[in-house]
Design a protein around this motif. Structure first.
Motif, PDB file in Angstrom:
ATOM      1  N   GLU A  85      -7.661  -4.660  89.143  1.00 49.20           N
ATOM      2  CA  GLU A  85      -7.359  -4.375  87.770  1.00 49.20           C
ATOM      3  C   GLU A  85      -6.901  -3.322  86.819  1.00 49.20           C
ATOM      4  O   GLU A  85      -6.421  -1.929  87.860  1.00 49.20           O
ATOM      5  N   LEU A  86      -6.267  -3.444  86.002  1.00 53.65           N
ATOM      6  CA  LEU A  86      -5.678  -2.368  84.807  1.00 53.65           C
ATOM      7  C   LEU A  86      -6.906  -2.673  83.863  1.00 53.65           C
ATOM      8  O   LEU A  86      -7.258  -3.625  83.671  1.00 53.65           O
ATOM      9  N   ALA A  87      -7.093  -1.101  83.585  1.00 53.29           N
ATOM     10  CA  ALA A  87      -7.453  -0.723  82.386  1.00 53.29           C
ATOM     11  C   ALA A  87      -7.069   0.358  81.770  1.00 53.29           C
ATOM     12  O   ALA A  87      -6.351   1.662  82.216  1.00 53.29           O
ATOM     13  N   THR A  88      -7.051  -0.202  80.250  1.00 49.98           N
ATOM     14  CA  THR A  88      -6.517   0.870  79.329  1.00 49.98           C
ATOM     15  C   THR A  88      -6.707   2.372  79.152  1.00 49.98           C
ATOM     16  O   THR A  88      -6.581   3.518  79.369  1.00 49.98           O
ATOM     17  N   ALA A  89      -8.430   2.465  79.739  1.00 52.70           N
ATOM     18  CA  ALA A  89      -8.552   3.691  80.540  1.00 52.70           C
ATOM     19  C   ALA A  89      -8.124   4.389  81.715  1.00 52.70           C
ATOM     20  O   ALA A  89      -7.979   5.398  80.559  1.00 52.70           O
TER      21      ALA A  89
END
Length: 952
Positions: free
Chosen positions: A922-926
């Protein structure tokens, strides 16, 4: 592309300092392509706008507040965009030859100019009132910087401050008017407000909103009596004056009146205020212009006068809204066409004349008419340009100014036919006063040219031998003045492409959608009243010009006590002295007094509100029972807090304070809040070290016997603050009428933000704005500490012995403990590794950028204590101030990156990706935003630690 057109000048302004590396290269050449390219882009949009295809683009910003960056390109905004970029390109080219490239602050000049250009484009293209207001105030700030460019001159600083105070005052009034419009319409969109204009006029706050907005427009466009800032703005460099007074800042008020005409035009108050204020400004400005001896001052008052003329025409054109018949509406709408045409002509001849005056000043080193004369033979090209520009300004044929002046005369004559009110006498005054003002306009135009270029040369009064300007300096005014001839002989070029679409935007709904507005412009209409008025202007103006030196009333400046500048100066002095006296009443220099004021107000304001509120309950019955462990921790916490004021040394006080913090950490552990516990523990550790660093070299703590009158207020304030906060906390938990927001966070944390660690998701997503501003505040605080600690006395203030004496404020932070130095090498690696784990795991497990940064800082502090600051600096040659800036920049760019996808500021996205070796991840810009927080907090903490505990 419209958003890019606004953004590009700001981006280039940021890059301009890089040009300093090339001292032989004039920064203006790097700037010139931007306004030129934008001008070409807007030129290519004429055909689409001409056919009625308006461009609307939107970038979501704060949709929940109704604030989006919506830009509209229609006939009116296109006209202003062309003026801003076209004049901007010519002014930049002119400035390249006018300003020396070796000037120390030349790069600042172009930075301010580009920011000003971008702000003006924002004003004219914005559809959202709040966005328009933001750009509006930015024009005030950047114009302040431009006017004060020669900041070592007292008059420059005075003029800049004056312009900003008056225009910002009007801007705040306008801001209130915009919000009243929002209250009535429920939207900030100008297009949507226009559609509701009929219903809004019935609202009780409609007229107050109109008055407040007009106040903003009148101050910005220097309408009487708010015009006084404009002549003092002449202290700016001539390129700035040419830009401000021909196409940009002073036209912003005119743009606002034109843009909101569809909303307010049906009101008699709008008609009378706009037209009468414009006519009064026209008459006053033209009269004051002929009394000036400084060329730029004369042009400044002429600008005031011409702005009044255009404002008057906009007011007269609003009379079209009083009629439903197309023929009658068109009859009065031609005044609006005259306003648009003269707006263009004014940009042409006023930009030309300001550049001519700059050339005269550049080649003679003076603008004083009493020293000038006889320059025609020495500067023939400059004289020819000045003559054409002045004749166009005077409204004489065969130049374009004559055409728009004839249309002005037509408008003031036609307004006599308006029978809406029983005010025919007052309407008869319009052509009379317009004619008188035109006579004065003719006179100052003749003075400008013939007193400067004809007559006898006075070389003894000049500092240098005058000669013709170089071609580079002449190119811009020659190109501009040629337009005055082209537009005169081919007015249909403007009429069909710019004037008609602009009038259609101002007079919204004037014609059915299937019909096109036609604005006929011709040189000759026969022997009309307008022609005879022009002949009268020439005759009376010639007589007045030839004999004006004998008329003392025209020579003497008004210096009475009622002059507007005197009133302004007295008001500023009264405000300064009054505020100084009031401030001295409570600014006693005692920190104790200041804390008494703050906490006393806190107790009274919040306590009275709490007691006076209805339905407040403390909700004690709903609390869970207190366990033995919780009671024990709280008891230790209270004992430590109670011991602080009785501590006999600062070290003991610090340790007691730390005990309170660690007990809070233990409470978080008991309450199963690992994130909060970890954060509190690290913060407390860092805080204790900071306290020890600061207090180590302070004098020994002494106990003094204070009087009871000193102690009792302290006790009352202390008990009052504690009791107030306790009651507020209990009331907040027992009386809230809303469901706890924590339920929303717990439910939506993963589905909306892709994170299972609710605390971290709140910090970087749900409440990302708070976090962004908090790290900004921390960065500013750390820089303030750095500046204060490294403050040095002036050279010569210290003796050689004092210079070599170690400073008590900069002391070594180092331990000689061999065991600590040995063990720390292993412990630091473990701490840093754990901090990286906290950072990367923080989105779904306890941790995050803030906690990880504090853990990293704790590890670096341990290394500094055990090995010494100098050793750490050699091992890690990092500038922590730069690291702070990098963290802030990372956070801001990540937050703004959502604009590229049409999402509001600080919107985040997440998803699952199949990565090599890692598999489904999982990758998140946060996490990128959290990286900015991580870097900023490390930079802030270590900058403070290394500044206070440095070895130097």
């Amino acid at each position: 592309m419209l958003h890019a057109a606004i953004l590009i000048p700001f981006l280039l302004a940021v890059l301009i300092p890089l040009v300093k590396r090339y001292p032989r290269f004039h920064a203006g050449w790097a700037v010139l392509p931007v306004p030129t390219a934008l001008f070409v882009y807007f030129l290519l949009q004429i055909r689409g706008v001409q056919s009625g295809e308006n461009t609307v683009t939107t970038v979501a910003w704060m949709p929940s507040l109704g604030i989006d960056i919506t830009l509209v390109l229609d006939g009116l905004s296109l006209l202003f965009a062309l003026l801003i970029t076209g004049m901007g390109a010519l002014v930049v080219l002119y400035s390249i030859y006018y300003l020396e490239k070796r000037m120390e602050s030349i790069h600042n000049f172009y930075m301010y100019l580009l920011m000003f250009m971008g702000a003006m484009l924002g004003v004219t293209l914005s559809d959202n009132l709040m966005v328009l207001y933001g750009f509006w105030e930015l024009t005030s700030i950047t114009s302040f910087l431009l006017i004060a460019f020669w900041h070592r001159r007292e008059r420059s600083r005075y003029g800049a401050l004056k312009s900003m105070l008056i225009t910002v005052f009007g801007g705040l009034a306008m801001f209130a008017g915009f919000n009243l419009l929002y209250v009535m319409s429920g939207t900030y969109s100008i297009r949507e407000i226009t559609l509701q204009a009929g219903e809004l006029s019935l609202e009780p706050v409609f007229i107050p909103a109109m008055l407040l907005i007009l106040l903003g427009a009148f101050t910005k466009s220097a309408q009487f009596p708010f015009h006084i800032w404009l002549p003092d703005a002449m202290e700016a460099p001539t390129p700035v004056s040419a830009y401000l007074h021909s196409a940009t800042m002073v036209k912003a008020g005119l743009y606002l009146v034109a843009r909101l005409t569809p909303v307010f035009a049906g009101q008699s108050e709008w008609f009378w205020l706009v037209s009468v204020c414009g006519l009064a400004t026209l008459l006053y400005g033209s009269f004051k212009a002929i009394k000036q001896t400084d060329l730029k001052a004369m042009l400044a008052f002429s600008t005031v006068s011409q702005l009044g003329l255009i404002m008057c025409l906009l007011g007269l054109g609003s009379a079209a809204a009083f009629f439903t018949g197309t023929e009658e509406s068109l009859f009065y709408a031609m005044a609006t066409a005259a306003a648009v045409f003269h707006l263009i002509n004014h940009a042409v001849f006023k930009g030309t004349l300001f550049m001519v005056v700059g050339i005269v000043d550049h080649e003679t080193n003076t603008r004083d008419l009493r020293k000038l004369g006889g320059l025609m033979s020495l500067m023939p090209v400059t004289f020819s340009v000045a003559l054409i520009g002045a004749l166009s300004m005077a409204g004489l044929p065969p130049f374009s100014g004559f055409l728009s002046k004839e249309m002005f005369f037509t408008a003031v004559l036609d307004i006599r036919e308006l029978h809406v009110w029983s005010t025919q006498f007052w309407l008869l005054l319009f052509p009379v006063l317009a004619w008188i003002a035109s006579v004065f306009t003719f006179v100052y135009s003749m003075i400008l040219v013939f007193r400067t270029f004809t007559g006898k040369l006075q070389p003894e009064k000049l500092d240098k031998v005058p000669h013709e300007a170089p071609p580079g300096l002449l190119f811009s005014p020659v190109l501009l003045v040629s337009l005055a001839v082209i537009f005169a002989f081919f007015p249909d070029l403007l009429s069909s492409s710019l004037i008609e679409p602009a009038v259609a935007s101002i007079q919204y709904g004037l014609l059915p959608p299937e019909e096109n507005l036609h604005v006929p412009i011709h040189f000759w209409h026969g022997w009309t009243p307008e022609i005879f008025m022009t002949l009268g202007v020439i005759a009376a103006g010639t007589l007045l010009y030839r004999g004006y030196s004998r008329l003392r009333i025209l020579e003497r400046e008004w210096s009475g006590r009622d002059s507007l500048n005197r009133i302004y100066n007295l008001s500023i002095r009264a405000l300064e002295s009054g505020s100084a006296r009031f401030t001295n009443l409570y600014m006693t220099g005692s920190n104790r007094h200041y804390l008494l004021y703050i906490f006393g107000f806190f107790i009274i304001a919040l306590g009275s509100t709490l007691l006076g509120a209805q339905g407040i309950t403390l909700g004690m019955a709903d609390y869970a029972p207190v366990s033995m462990y919780e009671a024990a921790v709280v008891a230790v916490m209270l004992a430590a807090a109670f011991a602080v004021p009785f501590a006999k040394s600062r070290v003991n006080a610090i340790l007691f304070t730390g005990t309170v913090g660690y007990m809070v950490t233990l409470l978080f552990v008991i309450f199963r809040a690992p994130d909060l516990a970890l954060t509190q523990m690290i913060v407390e550790t860092v805080s204790v070290i900071l306290f020890l660093l600061c207090f180590r070299y302070l004098p020994k703590l002494k106990r003094e016997k204070d009087k009871a009158s000193f102690k009792w207020p302290n006790l009352i304030i202390a008990v009052g603050v504690g009791l107030t906060m306790t009651l507020i906390a209990l009331a907040a938990m027992g009386s809230s009428p809303f469901a706890p927001i924590s339920e929303f966070f717990l439910k939506e944390s993963y589905s909306l933000a892709g994170g299972k660690n609710v605390v971290n998701v709140i910090l970087v997503d749900f409440r990302g704005f708070d976090t962004l501003f908090e790290i900004m505040v921390l960065g500013i605080a750390s820089l303030g500490i750095y500046a204060l600690v490294h403050l040095r006395m002036e050279p010569g203030a210290l003796t050689p012995a004092e210079k070599n004496k170690p400073s008590p404020y900069l002391f070594p932070l180092r331990s000689n403990d061999v065991i600590l130095r040995t063990m720390s090498k292993v412990i630091v690696v473990i701490i840093l590794t754990f901090s990286l784990y906290l950072f990367f795991a923080g989105h779904n497990h306890p941790g995050g950028g803030f906690i990880g940064a504090l853990m990293t800082s704790a590890g670096l502090m341990l290394m500094a204590i055990s090995l010494g600051v100098d050793t750490v600096r050699k091992l890690l040659p990092v500038n922590y101030r730069v690291l702070t800036a990098a963290g802030l920049l990372t956070a801001i760019l990540t937050a703004a990156g959502s604009f590229a996808f049409g999402a509001p500021f600080l919107s985040h996205s997440f998803g699952h990706f199949d990565l090599p070796l890692l598999g489904d991840t999982e990758l998140a810009t946060a996490v990128l935003f959290d990286l900015g927080v991580y870097l900023a907090v490390i930079g802030v903490t270590m900058n403070i630690i290394f500044t206070i505990g440095g070895d130097e």
